[in-house]
Design an enzyme around this catalytic site. Structure first.
Site, PDB file in Angstrom:
ATOM      1  CG  ASN A 161       5.515  38.311  35.898  1.00 36.08           C
ATOM      2  OD1 ASN A 161       6.503  39.024  35.950  1.00 36.08           O
ATOM      3  ND2 ASN A 161       5.237  37.391  36.823  1.00 36.08           N
ATOM      4  CD  GLU A 162      -1.090  42.739  33.707  1.00 37.34           C
ATOM      5  OE1 GLU A 162      -1.405  41.918  32.818  1.00 37.34           O
ATOM      6  OE2 GLU A 162      -1.906  43.197  34.516  1.00 37.34           O
ATOM      7  N   PRO A 163       1.514  41.435  29.857  1.00 39.75           N
ATOM      8  CG  PRO A 163      -0.245  41.304  28.316  1.00 39.75           C
ATOM      9  CD  PRO A 163       0.045  41.518  29.783  1.00 39.75           C
ATOM     10  CB  SER A 165       6.531  40.212  31.821  1.00 37.56           C
ATOM     11  OG  SER A 165       5.608  41.034  32.496  1.00 37.56           O
ATOM     12  CB  THR A 180      -5.050  43.228  34.988  1.00 36.89           C
ATOM     13  OG1 THR A 180      -4.404  42.363  34.046  1.00 36.89           O
ATOM     14  CG2 THR A 180      -4.850  42.684  36.389  1.00 36.89           C
TER      15      THR A 180
END
Length: 639
Positions: A161-163, A165, A180
């Site tokens: 869940n990246e920035p 999300s 990432t």
């Protein structure tokens, strides 16, 4: 005591358990998981575990395996759901999380593989939405997850869940953040080989777990832990959403805790037991906070910034300012090998012996000139017996096409001298064929590794010569662990230690300079440091007299500098020395422009090095010290 703890942790918005090291923390996490499994067994029910991959949970899984094999912990009633998987990826790929879970846990316990659920990285993309919905329904069908373990990425992601999300997001296909992918580049051979997408449980899915455990180890995670624990809730750092959960606890080691307020600036949350180190740190922090030189700090500055206790106990504040200013000033020296005949009582290095035997250990073939090139040059120019030891070949960090270019040169040279180039031509053909079909992160052939190592060896010799070293003082250790770890998971370092002991015995140095930059994304610096430390410790324990007169100085590389309060020797560089250092770095042509593993900084290594040392000089000047072009910083290792 409870009131004191609440005061210390008042900036922290989620419960945090801090351990001396990751082993102790992993033991407790595994114990907690085992307790849940046993409780469910006693109730005749299944235990539902949410599992993570990556480095963080490895010791947890190792302890669970031990509990299974030595204490009879059974996994027959366990159902698992993994957080995520790269997309697309085959389950038998080296980087697949299916393979990771089998190797790290499932192959070693009695779990029913029918109860194991991991996102499928082989699906056609048009089937992923239905798969993700079914994944959520399966979790619900088991009554939800009992305990979910998480790591945390440097973007603050949990799962993938990246920035950006959403807090109510479910299992879905996501696009991976560039940072990432850079962090994963070592596993895949380069960032270009890292998949751009992944299937991940959503934050909303994670939140449904009855218990959430987030793990973080080492100072590499300290910055993001501070944001996750103390920062505002924001989609820019998805882990901050855990602040709203009643079921989440962070398990971190001391390294990951260092930027939390209660450890980094404790005077803001409690009365302190002031020692010299803490006073120095606090005064430097205050000067930077109010943007004043140290000698201009006032009692109001102390009182208005949480440092009234220090002013009261050790004031007047001008005396504190003078004391700290002098301590910082005494770190500065133009004589990193000591100045013979001078009073050394307030200098960082000893005056005697006049000519010191110094050895610079360089984990990779360019760390010496990148990290301490100016000091390296200064030691040689001032007449000390300087040695450099390149601990690894660095062959991993050479582009494949460079190999072919050098072999082509060798072939052309052989032909120009009317020599038989048949061997080289056959070698070139086999190399070309291998590289044409080479898979991501596939280990090179021995011949290719040799050529890559020779490329870096030639560059290192050129750089060391420019620094003023004689060829007989340039040592190539080629420590076995570096290539061995490409083929083996469990590696012994005994031969590396023995080789290092022999080199130290041969030189019997008065000074050892070694990398203390453990922010190295590949971990090589830390391994190389531990090998040196073990070798030196053994020699000291054997009673070798020279070890009592040898000082170990730590330098840092292109990733991260020492904090000003930590610095014990600051070597100022003139503009001419900065230029000479730059030319030494330029000798490492294979690392110029775009290195294979640049880390998360897009600047070239020489640019990073110059900016880093210039920033250190700027900070010294900001505190009221003299203005220098650049400063290289060192910390002395103390046993």
């Amino acid at each position: 005591m409870l009131l004191n703890l609440l005061e210390e942790t008042r900036y922290e918005k989620v419960p945090v358990q801090i351990y001396a090291n990751d082993s102790e923390a992993s033991f407790d996490i595994a114990k907690r998981i085992a307790t849940i499994i046993k409780q469910k067994q006693a109730e005749g029910r299944q235990a539902v575990l949410g599992l993570a991959t990556g480095v963080s949970p490895i010791k947890v899984y190792k302890e669970l395996i031990r509990l299974h094999k030595e204490e009879g912990l059974s996994f027959k009633n366990v159902v698992t759901f993994n957080l995520d998987e790269y997309y697309p990826i085959q389950p038998d790929a080296e980087q697949s999380y299916v393979r990771f879970m089998k190797e790290q846990l499932f192959d070693h316990v009695d779990i029913d593989m029918a109860n194991v659920h991991i996102p499928d990285g082989t699906l056609p993309e048009n089937e992923i939405t239905a798969f993700c919905l079914d994944y959520e329904q399966k979790i619900n069908s088991y009554g939800g997850i009992d305990v979910q373990i998480l790591g945390i990425g440097r973007t603050g992601h949990i799962g993938f869940n990246e920035p950006g999300s959403a807090p109510n997001s479910g299992t879905r296909l996501v696009t991976l953040n560039d940072l990432t992918r850079r962090d994963a580049s070592k596993d895949f051979g380069s960032k270009e080989n890292v998949p751009t997408k992944a299937i991940t449980m959503g934050i909303g899915t994670i939140f449904k777990a009855r218990e959430i455990i987030l793990m973080a180890w080492s100072e590499k995670k300290a910055s993001i832990i501070k944001k996750a624990v103390e920062g505002n809730i924001t989609s820019d750092v998805p882990a901050t959403y855990l602040q709203t959960s009643q079921n989440a606890t962070f398990y971190i080691d001391q390294g990951a805790s260092v930027e939390l307020t209660r450890f980094d600036t404790p005077w803001l949350v409690k009365d302190c037991v002031w020692d010299d180190t803490l006073i120095k740190k606090a005064v430097i922090w205050l000067a930077k906070t109010v943007s004043k030189p140290i000698l201009k700090l006032t009692e109001s500055d102390y009182n208005n910034n949480g440092m009234s206790q220090l002013a009261t106990e050790f004031g007047p504040v001008y005396n504190i300012n003078i004391s700290i200013f002098n301590k910082i000033q005494h770190t500065i020296t133009g004589w990193p090998g000591g100045k013979f005949g001078a009073d050394d009582s307030q200098r960082p290095e000893r005056a005697e012996p006049a000519v010191k035997r110094s050895i610079v250990f360089s984990p990779h073939p360019d760390d010496d000139v990148i990290s301490m090139g100016g000091t390296f040059i200064r030691l040689a120019d001032q007449g000390h017996e300087v040695h450099v030891a390149y601990q690894t070949s660095g062959n991993t960090a050479v582009w494949d096409d460079e190999v072919l270019r050098y072999v082509e040169f060798a072939m052309d040279f052989a032909r120009s001298q009317s020599q038989d180039a048949a061997y080289l031509e056959n070698l070139y053909s086999s190399m070309t064929e291998f590289l044409r079909t080479k898979q991501p992160n596939q280990s090179d052939t021995e011949a290719i590794r040799t050529v890559k190592g020779l490329i870096r060896k030639g560059e290192a010799i050129a750089g060391a010569r420019l620094a003023g070293l004689k060829d007989q003082r340039i040592h190539f250790m080629d420590l076995p662990f570096y290539d061995r770890t490409k083929f083996q998971k469990n590696v012994s370092f005994e031969d590396d230690i023995q080789q290092t002991m022999q080199l130290l015995r041969d030189i019997r140095p008065h000074q050892i300079f070694t990398a203390g930059d453990f922010a190295d994304p590949h971990g090589t610096h830390k391994v190389c440091f531990e090998i040196i430390l073990e070798a030196f410790t053994r020699l000291r324990n054997l009673g070798e007299q020279w070890t009592n007169d040898c000082w170990i100085w730590l330098y840092r590389g292109a990733w991260h500098e020492f904090e000003i309060h930590e610095i014990e020797m600051a070597v100022p560089l003139s503009p001419q020395e900065v230029e000479r250092k730059r030319l030494a770095i330029f000798k490492h042509q294979s690392q110029k422009d775009v290195p294979v593993f640049p880390g998360d900084d897009a600047r070239e290594f020489w640019v990073r090095a110059e900016h880093r040392t210039q920033e250190t000089a700027r900070l010294y000047n900001q505190l009221g010290l003299a203005e220098y072009e650049a400063i290289e910083a060192f910390v002395r290792w103390k046993f």
